[in-house]
Design a protein around this motif. Structure first.
Motif, mmCIF file in Angstrom:
data_model
loop_
_atom_site.group_PDB
_atom_site.id
_atom_site.type_symbol
_atom_site.label_atom_id
_atom_site.label_comp_id
_atom_site.label_asym_id
_atom_site.label_seq_id
_atom_site.Cartn_x
_atom_site.Cartn_y
_atom_site.Cartn_z
ATOM 1 N N GLU A 801 -0.224 10.415 -8.909
ATOM 2 C CA GLU A 801 -0.620 10.394 -7.506
ATOM 3 C C GLU A 801 -1.369 9.110 -7.166
ATOM 4 O O GLU A 801 -1.103 8.478 -6.145
ATOM 5 N N ARG A 805 1.677 7.106 -5.615
ATOM 6 C CA ARG A 805 1.733 7.656 -4.269
ATOM 7 C C ARG A 805 0.562 7.196 -3.393
ATOM 8 O O ARG A 805 0.343 7.740 -2.320
ATOM 9 N N SER A 806 -0.193 6.230 -3.885
ATOM 10 C CA SER A 806 -1.391 5.799 -3.156
ATOM 11 C C SER A 806 -1.185 4.513 -2.386
ATOM 12 O O SER A 806 -2.081 4.068 -1.673
ATOM 13 N N SER A 810 2.813 -0.485 -3.752
ATOM 14 C CA SER A 810 3.780 -0.606 -2.654
ATOM 15 C C SER A 810 4.443 -1.977 -2.600
ATOM 16 O O SER A 810 5.551 -2.112 -2.095
ATOM 17 N N ASP A 826 10.966 11.176 -6.474
ATOM 18 C CA ASP A 826 10.461 10.102 -5.613
ATOM 19 C C ASP A 826 11.253 8.809 -5.758
ATOM 20 O O ASP A 826 11.027 7.861 -4.994
ATOM 21 N N SER A 848 11.272 6.176 -1.442
ATOM 22 C CA SER A 848 10.024 5.893 -2.142
ATOM 23 C C SER A 848 8.896 5.588 -1.179
ATOM 24 O O SER A 848 7.844 6.186 -1.220
ATOM 25 N N TYR A 851 7.742 8.491 1.181
ATOM 26 C CA TYR A 851 7.021 9.562 0.495
ATOM 27 C C TYR A 851 5.592 9.140 0.196
ATOM 28 O O TYR A 851 4.657 9.927 0.312
ATOM 29 N N ILE A 852 5.437 7.882 -0.175
ATOM 30 C CA ILE A 852 4.095 7.381 -0.479
ATOM 31 C C ILE A 852 3.186 7.490 0.733
ATOM 32 O O ILE A 852 2.079 8.009 0.665
ATOM 33 N N SER A 855 2.245 11.374 1.887
ATOM 34 C CA SER A 855 1.676 12.407 1.024
ATOM 35 C C SER A 855 0.320 12.076 0.436
ATOM 36 O O SER A 855 -0.328 12.937 -0.141
ATOM 37 N N TRP A 856 -0.125 10.856 0.559
ATOM 38 C CA TRP A 856 -1.312 10.443 -0.200
ATOM 39 C C TRP A 856 -2.573 11.198 0.203
ATOM 40 O O TRP A 856 -3.250 11.793 -0.617
ATOM 41 N N HIS A 859 -2.581 14.909 -0.683
ATOM 42 C CA HIS A 859 -2.674 15.192 -2.109
ATOM 43 C C HIS A 859 -4.062 14.866 -2.656
ATOM 44 O O HIS A 859 -4.541 15.525 -3.574
#
Length: 1504
Positions: A801, A805-806, A810, A826, A848, A851-852, A855-856, A859
């Motif tokens: 995460e 996902r943060s 990126s 993902d 990708s 979703y990042i 959801s960050w 989560h």
């Protein structure tokens, strides 16, 4: 009175000599010869006094100055002009002679000019005064001239003229005095003038040299102004540099009073920077090609200098024998002597000759040892650089065993960075053995030159002494000379065989040491010991043959001169009527003794050259096998119809890959075990061979291997990885990798040393630090190889995460190999591999990034809620970052250069008792006593040769000499034969004893190392242990026994020499005693400093090997990062510079003591000459005394050096003994007592219980387990889960007794594990570690090394594990089954990680234990393989108590009991269903797993 008598009674003046007519009919031939020499001496003196030579000097000086000043402004000027880059720092550099020396020189020289003027006013010749005035003018001008270049020229010109004038003046005044019968004596004014000139010259010699500007090293990152410290070698005076080595006096004196540190040693001279010599080697390599030619080209100037000094040494060698011959000739009939030169000249030459020879010899050896150091350092750097830039085939082992050529090469799809360990030890052998052997052979340049010149002079001299009989001796010498060469050829072959087995032994030891925990947890120490000792037995058989051959080489060198002298004397007695006179006999003896020393030295060098020849061939084969890595063209990561082979010898291929990875997106690579996922990443990095197609990759990539690679440094340095420290970014990465809590629990925080291979960390911590290193790097592309396999489910989710996902990644391209389902979902690009080919590629465009972003935040809140539910009274689990916000993390400050922990080294002298301890290893007290007695007999036999010769030559004037000559000759032959026979026996006794001692110590060392506690390995790098098995055992195999023999030989020889001289000339005992004591006092000061320096050398070479070992484990990681490979080469150069600093100090202090010992011995010789002149006796006995007095020089020096080298080599014996005496993990006596109390059938049920266990890794360390209690009933399956670092693995280590249990107890079947013999305990438990280690050999030796099962049973286990469907990596036919005879490469590198884990499970099945421990046993396999392995565990281990550490909750959801741990404590325990109902920590893990509903269902059902 006749004219002869009048000439003797009334010596003529120099003027008379020029005008008296010579009556050739009256003068005898001898007196005429004296008068002729006197006439020549006076004529030369008068010619110099005329001043013509002085005028020539002035003209030559003016011309030279004019040309030099003109050229100083042209192209040639830069040779002496300071470098432009240092003009700004002139204030800190001394470019002129210190003022006090220059003023003293000018004042004294002015006095000489005044005295010359007084003398000129008396005789009317002003030429000399004018020249002296010119020199004085030059001396003054050097201070007033503005140009530093011209000032430097004037200074050098002044000193050169002073030296020349002083020499001419000394010849003019002293030469006539040296002729007997001369009445010409210098006047008082002339003597004073000569004294002033000599003093001026001395001042020039003792004046510190000007500092030349230092050329900047283009590769150095150190600012020049910070690197201004010069070695005293560069600034000392010419006298100190060339003659006295006084610039080392402070070091030896300091070393006498205390142990030296590296800061006490002189800095490395600026011209010895390792990188500069490597650059020269590179340039020479382009011209020369092969290593030998390249070395000769790169170091040609050093070689020329050595050879020039060798020639001067060989010429100076015979000044003392010449002086002895003439002195003995004078003393034979002093009253009737018709000698030309005064005997005091010959007495003076007894001092000047040895000192001149010593100065020249020490300069030659100084340059030789400097060349040795440079060659060794350059070879190490070049080998390292080649390894860093090339794909190196493991050909060293293949040459030793051709049948194993394919065994050590990766052939499967998934490889490990640990695969390089297979040849790491062999390459360390190149760095140690071969680099040493090549550098030691540099003595050949001195030995060949000096021996050739020396032999020519000696043979000419012998012919002048003995006539044609000398040719017989020379013929014998030449005919026997090929013997050492023949033996050297044999030794070369034997040395090659020894090195092959040494490589094999060190490779096996290295393999075992890198996997020592596996060995210990399986109780396979005895198996490993037998394997190592079996290889050692083969090695020692070859060493014995090599040592015997070496002994024969030494014996032939020792024998050649004695046999040749014997042939000369026999021919003289049998075939001529010439009596053997004392001057002739003892001069011939001295000459042949000199020849003997030369041939012994040459034979020793021949051995080194033979070894170096083999080592050069090995190095050349290494360079030939190194294929330069070809990086793919820079660009986005992609493959286009690419086919890769892991190595040129590998059978596994990645076929026809066409993949275009998306930039700034998450790319996932998945596939079954052994499909080639790791090979794909390595192929992208250029670590494999591209056979067809094309590929592209960015130049700077961060790679995280499946098996974490860490340096032996702090956590912070491992993360920074030589990237500038950015505090905010650093803390952000710590948080993202979930390392904050781990670091806060460590006493030193992120300054904690991770140990070798991260030994002080858990598997999950190592993997997260490895990931943090990649995230912190500035690389735009990350290649991550199954990074979640070592992490528990909760940590995996948090790391995923926070990292993926943060938004942290990126803007970076990520290629991740994983089976993690969330990551697969993902992925923007999903690539699936099967058997080396792409089975399918799936692209989710935009998946990708969207979703990042979505959801960050959500989560983050979930994880914070979960963490709060898991919290106890302990601090918060971690500090979380939200977007745009950074919560402070306090970290200790650190010097970002890192911290290096030095190896512990002994202090003070090596106790003399170690000599006795070593000799007792020869075979007890009887063998040691026999050795000493035989040594004494050898020296008595040697002493009797010269003593009998003195008796024989005493008969030369007697009338009955012809009748007694032959009997005396026969006795002489008997003494020579006795000496040679006893010497042979003596050498054999020592070689046999040393061989036995080395065998015993190696066995003890192996037993002690393998029996050491695991905690000892945590603090001892493997490179340091390998050093004991390598360099130190090598010392015991060859060097130590030779130095012991030579020390005892020379000690007894010195005592006999002194006793012999004192018995004939008792008055000699006083000066001999004084100067010998002075020599030994000097030697004692030197020895204390030298042993300290040698220990520093031994300690400072270990970081070089450790750095090499570190590098080999992470080559792919290092080479992927564009700038880091250069950093690692610079780091090695820095460590090597420290080692060179110690090594040069070690060799240079040898020069310091040698020149002083030679001075003491030369003083003893001149004292003996004076006493012989005043107290002359029988010529034979005087010759005997003088021979031994001259021999004292070599004996004293050799003894001091030998004793020091013995102490140095005893340091190796001490180091081995220190490790051989390590306290074992379990005391044998206690184990025997425990063995009688444990039932034979234990364990019968496998019931295990922890009762309030508190455990630590070290006795003084923190508690890792705190009050842990649980019970595992017989046949139960118990799972231990928790976040990384919670103490899960410590539980299993405590069961296996590898921790310190502070309180509580662990019982199996009711017996406390502390009361069970350690070997019995570990043999009764089957252990499958997370990183399954398999050893080189075959499958059978890995499954059942003790041979308890037959092949049928083992094959059945393999079948049960379904491994028969796995292709045999050594078979060319696809689909062939894996049998018990299938070969396994070192480290199991021809198997993937998953395959190794399956094989580890098969190993546990072979034990059929009642207690089975599975530590992440399925972490590296895909889901399907995991399911198959779990079914296998249920069926094969039915009835056994299973303790499983697992990260995959699906794996343990049907277990009987689950234990959740947190910070070393049991958080909750119970069945999965019970823990679900509690809704505690276990329930929280299920909720965050992504498989909540399915797992809850499984838990309630109790099965899958």
């Amino acid at each position: 009175m006749n004219m002869d008598q009048s000439l003797l009674q009334h010596p003529m003046s120099s003027q008379d000599v020029l005008h008296v007519p010579i009556d050739f009919r009256i003068l005898s031939a001898e007196l005429l010869r004296r008068e002729i020499w006197l006439h020549r001496a006076v004529s030369l003196s008068n010619f110099i006094a005329a001043g013509y030579l002085y005028l020539v000097l002035v003209v030559a000086s003016l011309l030279f100055l004019l040309v030099s000043i003109l050229l100083s402004n042209g192209l040639s000027g830069r040779k002496i002009k300071p470098h432009a880059s240092v003009e700004s720092s002139k204030a800190t550099r001394r470019l002129h002679t210190p003022l006090k020396y220059s003023i003293t020189q000018i004042i004294v020289f002015s006095a000489a000019l005044a005295l010359a003027s007084v003398s000129a006013s008396q005789d009317g010749v002003w030429t000399e005064s004018a020249v002296l005035g010119y020199v004085l003018l030059l001396g003054v001008l050097q201070f007033v001239w503005k140009s530093s270049t011209v000032s430097l020229l004037l200074n050098r010109q002044t000193n050169s003229l002073i030296a020349t004038i002083t020499i001419l003046e000394a010849i003019r005044l002293l030469l006539p005095v040296a002729i007997i019968g001369s009445d010409k004596r210098p006047s008082g004014v002339e003597s004073a003038k000569l004294g002033c000139l000599a003093f001026t010259l001395i001042v020039s010699f003792i004046t510190p040299r000007e500092i030349r500007s230092k050329e900047r090293n283009p590769e150095s990152s150190i600012p020049e102004e910070l690197n201004e410290k010069y070695s005293p070698e560069e600034t000392c005076s010419w006298y100190s540099y060339y003659m006295s080595y006084g610039w080392l006096t402070y070091l030896t004196v300091r070393g006498f009073f205390r142990d030296l540190s590296i800061d006490d040693l002189p800095p490395l001279p600026t011209y010895d920077a390792p990188t500069a010599w490597l650059q020269r080697m590179r340039e020479a390599r382009l011209k020369g090609g092969r290593t030998l030619r390249t070395l000769c080209l790169a170091f040609r100037n050093d070689i020329k200098t050595i050879m020039i000094w060798s020639v001067t040494t060989a010429m100076a060698e015979y000044l003392a024998p010449c002086a002895m011959y003439n002195l003995l000739g004078y003393l034979e009939k002093p009253g009737e002597s018709t000698a030309v030169v005064h005997p005091f000249v010959w007495i003076a030459l007894l001092f000047i000759g040895p000192m001149a020879r010593s100065v020249c010899y020490q300069r030659s050896i100084f340059m030789g040892t400097r060349l040795l150091v440079r060659v060794k350092a350059t070879m190490i750097l070049e080998i390292y650089q080649t390894m860093m830039r090339s794909q190196v085939e493991d050909t060293l082992q293949a040459q030793a065993d051709p049948d194993n050529q394919d065994r050590s090469i990766d052939k499967s799809g998934d490889t490990s960075t640990n695969g390089v360990r297979a040849h790491s030890a062999k390459m360390e052998s190149l760095l140690s053995y071969d680099a040493d052997a090549i550098s030691n052979a540099t003595d050949i340049f001195y030995a060949l030159t000096a021996s050739t010149i020396s032999a020519t002079i000696a043979m000419t001299f012998l012919y002048q002494l003995l006539g044609w009989p000398s040719l017989i001796g020379v013929g014998v010498l030449l005919s026997l000379s090929p013997l050492p060469a023949l033996f050297s050829g044999r030794q070369s072959r034997l040395h090659r065989y020894v090195m092959e087995t040494t490589d094999s032994r060190l490779s096996k030891i290295s393999e075992y040491l890198h996997s020592i925990r596996t060995l210990k947890f399986f109780a396979w120490e005895d198996v490993a010991s037998k394997t190592i000792n079996a290889i050692r037995a083969t090695e020692q058989q070859r060493i014995w043959k090599r040592n015997i051959t070496s002994m024969l080489i030494s014996m032939t060198g020792d024998m050649l001169s004695l046999v040749s002298l014997l042939a000369m004397f026999t021919s003289l007695v049998l075939f001529t009527d010439t009596p053997l006179r004392a001057p002739t006999a003892f001069t011939a003896l001295t000459l042949t003794e000199t020849l003997r020393a030369q041939f012994v030295w040459l034979s020793k060098v021949a051995q080194w050259v033979a070894q170096a020849h083999e080592s050069i061939q090995r190095v050349d084969k290494f360079f030939d096998s190194a294929v330069e890595m070809k990086r793919h063209p820079a660009g986005p990561p992609e493959f286009t119809n690419a086919t890769f082979r892991l190595s040129p010898s590998s059978s596994f291929r990645l076929r026809d890959l066409s993949i275009s990875f998306h930039e700034k997106a998450l790319n996932i690579v998945t596939g079954p075990t052994g499909s080639g996922k790791t090979a794909l990443l390595l192929s992208l990095l250029g670590e494999t061979s591209l056979e067809s197609g094309a590929a592209a990759c960015p130049p700077d990539v961060s790679y995280v291997p499946q098996t974490a690679w860490l340096q032996n440094n702090t956590i912070r340095q491992n993360i920074l990885f030589y990237t500038p420290y950015d505090e905010r970014r650093y803390k952000q990465i710590l948080h993202a990798c979930d390392l904050v809590e781990d670091i806060t629990q460590m006493p030193l925080g992120d300054l904690t040393h991770v140990g070798e291979q991260g030994s002080s960390l858990s598997g999950g911590q190592k993997q997260r630090i490895s990931l943090a290193r990649a995230l912190y790097s500035p690389s735009s592309t990350l290649l991550l190889d199954d990074i979640f396999s070592a992490l528990d489910a909760h940590t995996t989710l948090r790391v995923y995460e926070r990292c993926f996902r943060s938004g942290l990644l990126s803007d970076r391209t990520v290629i991740l190999v994983t089976h993690f389902s969330t990551a697969v979902d993902d992925a923007e690009v999903l690539v699936s591999l099967a058997q080396g080919e792409v089975s399918f590629t799936k692209i989710n465009a935009g998946r990708s990034s969207s979703y990042i972003k979505s959801s960050w935040v959500t989560h983050t809140e979930e994880v914070e809620a979960d963490s709060s539910s898991l919290s106890t009274a302990s601090p918060q689990l971690g500090v979380f970052f939200t977007q745009g916000e950074l919560t402070d993390i306090s970290l200790p400050e650190e010097n970002l250069d890192g911290v290096e922990v030095d190896e512990k080294r002994a202090s003070g002298r090596v106790p003399r008792s170690f000599i006795i301890r070593y000799m007792l290893l020869f075979g007890g007290y009887s063998a040691a006593t026999l050795t000493i007695i035989n040594t004494i007999l050898v020296q008595l036999a040697y002493f009797s040769i010269t003593f009998w010769l003195s008796i024989w030559t005493g008969l030369s004037d007697r009338d009955d000499y012809p009748s007694k000559a032959i009997p005396y000759l026969l006795v002489y032959i008997g003494t020579v034969t006795a000496f040679i026979s006893l010497q042979f026996l003596n050498n054999y006794i020592y070689q046999r004893g040393g061989w036995k001692a080395a065998k015993t110590m190696h066995e003890r060392l192996v037993s002690a190392i393998l029996g050491a506690p695991i905690s000892w390995y945590d603090n001892t790098p493997v490179g340091r242990i390998i050093n004991r098995f390598g360099v130190d055992i090598q010392s015991l195999d060859s060097a130590l026994v030779d130095w012991l023999r030579m020390s005892l030989d020379n000690g007894i020889r010195l005592a006999l020499r002194l006793a012999g001289i004192a018995s004939i000339m008792p008055i000699f005992a006083l000066p001999a005693g004084v100067f010998c004591m002075l020599g030994f006092a000097t030697g004692e000061v030197y020895a204390r400093a030298q042993i300290s320096i040698k220990r520093l050398c031994a300690v400072k070479i270990s970081p070089v090997f450790s750095h090499f070992s570190d590098t080999t484990g992470g080559l792919a990681v290092i080479r992927a990062r564009a700038p880091v490979d250069a950093v690692f080469q610079t780091l090695l150069a820095d460590k090597l510079a420290v080692y060179m600093r110690a090594l040069e100090a070690q060799y240079n202090t040898n020069r310091w003591v040698s020149i002083r010992s030679d001075f003491c011995a030369a003083t003893v010789a001149v004292s003996a000459g004076c006493i012989a002149y005043w107290k002359s006796g029988a010529p034979g006995l005087v010759g005997f005394s003088l021979t031994n007095a001259i021999g004292l020089s070599q004996t004293i020096l050799t003894l001091v050096r030998n004793m020091n080298e013995l102490e140095v080599e005893l340091n190796s014996f001490q180091r081995v003994s220190e490790y051989a005496d390590i306290e074992p993990e379990a005391s044998p006596e206690e184990e025997e007592v425990k063995a009688g109390k444990v039932p034979a059938a234990w364990p019968a049920t496998g019931m295990m219980e922890f009762r309030n266990v508190t455990a630590r890794y070290a006795e003084e360390g923190p508690d890792i387990l705190r009050d842990v209690s649980f019970r595992a009933k017989p046949g139960q399956r118990v799972a231990i889960i928790g976040r990384t670092g919670s103490g899960k693995s410590t539980v299993t280590r405590s069961i296996l007794r590898s921790t310190h249990v502070v309180s509580g107890g662990i019982t199996i079947d009711g017996i406390d594990v502390r009361n069970i013999p350690l070997k019995r305990l570990r043999e009764s438990i089957s252990f499958v570690p997370q990183d399954a280690v398999i050893f080189s050999g075959d499958t059978q030796s890995n499954l059942d090394p003790e041979g308890n099962l037959d092949e049928t049973e083992l094959q059945a286990v393999l079948t049960a594990c379904n491994l028969v469907q796995t292709r045999d990596p050594d078979s060319r036919a696809p689909g062939s089954g894996l049998s018990v005879h299938s070969q396994v490469a070192s480290g199991g590198t021809n198997f993937s990680n998953g395959q190794r884990q399956i094989l580890g499970l098969a190993r546990a099945m072979c034990r059929r234990s009642k207690v089975v421990i599975l530590d992440e046993a399925t972490a590296s396999v895909d889901h399907e393989t995991d399911v198959r392995m779990q079914e296998l565990i249920r069926s094969e281990f039915a009835g056994s108590t299973i303790i499983t550490i697992a990260h995959r909750l699906r794996t343990i959801i049907d277990y009987d009991q689950v234990i959740v741990m947190e910070e070393g404590k049991v958080l909750e325990t119970g069945s999965p269903a019970e823990l679900v109902d509690k809704k505690g920590a276990f329930w929280g893990m299920l909720k965050n797993s992504g498989e909540y509903e399915e797992l809850i269902s499984f838990a309630r059902q109790g099965n899958r």
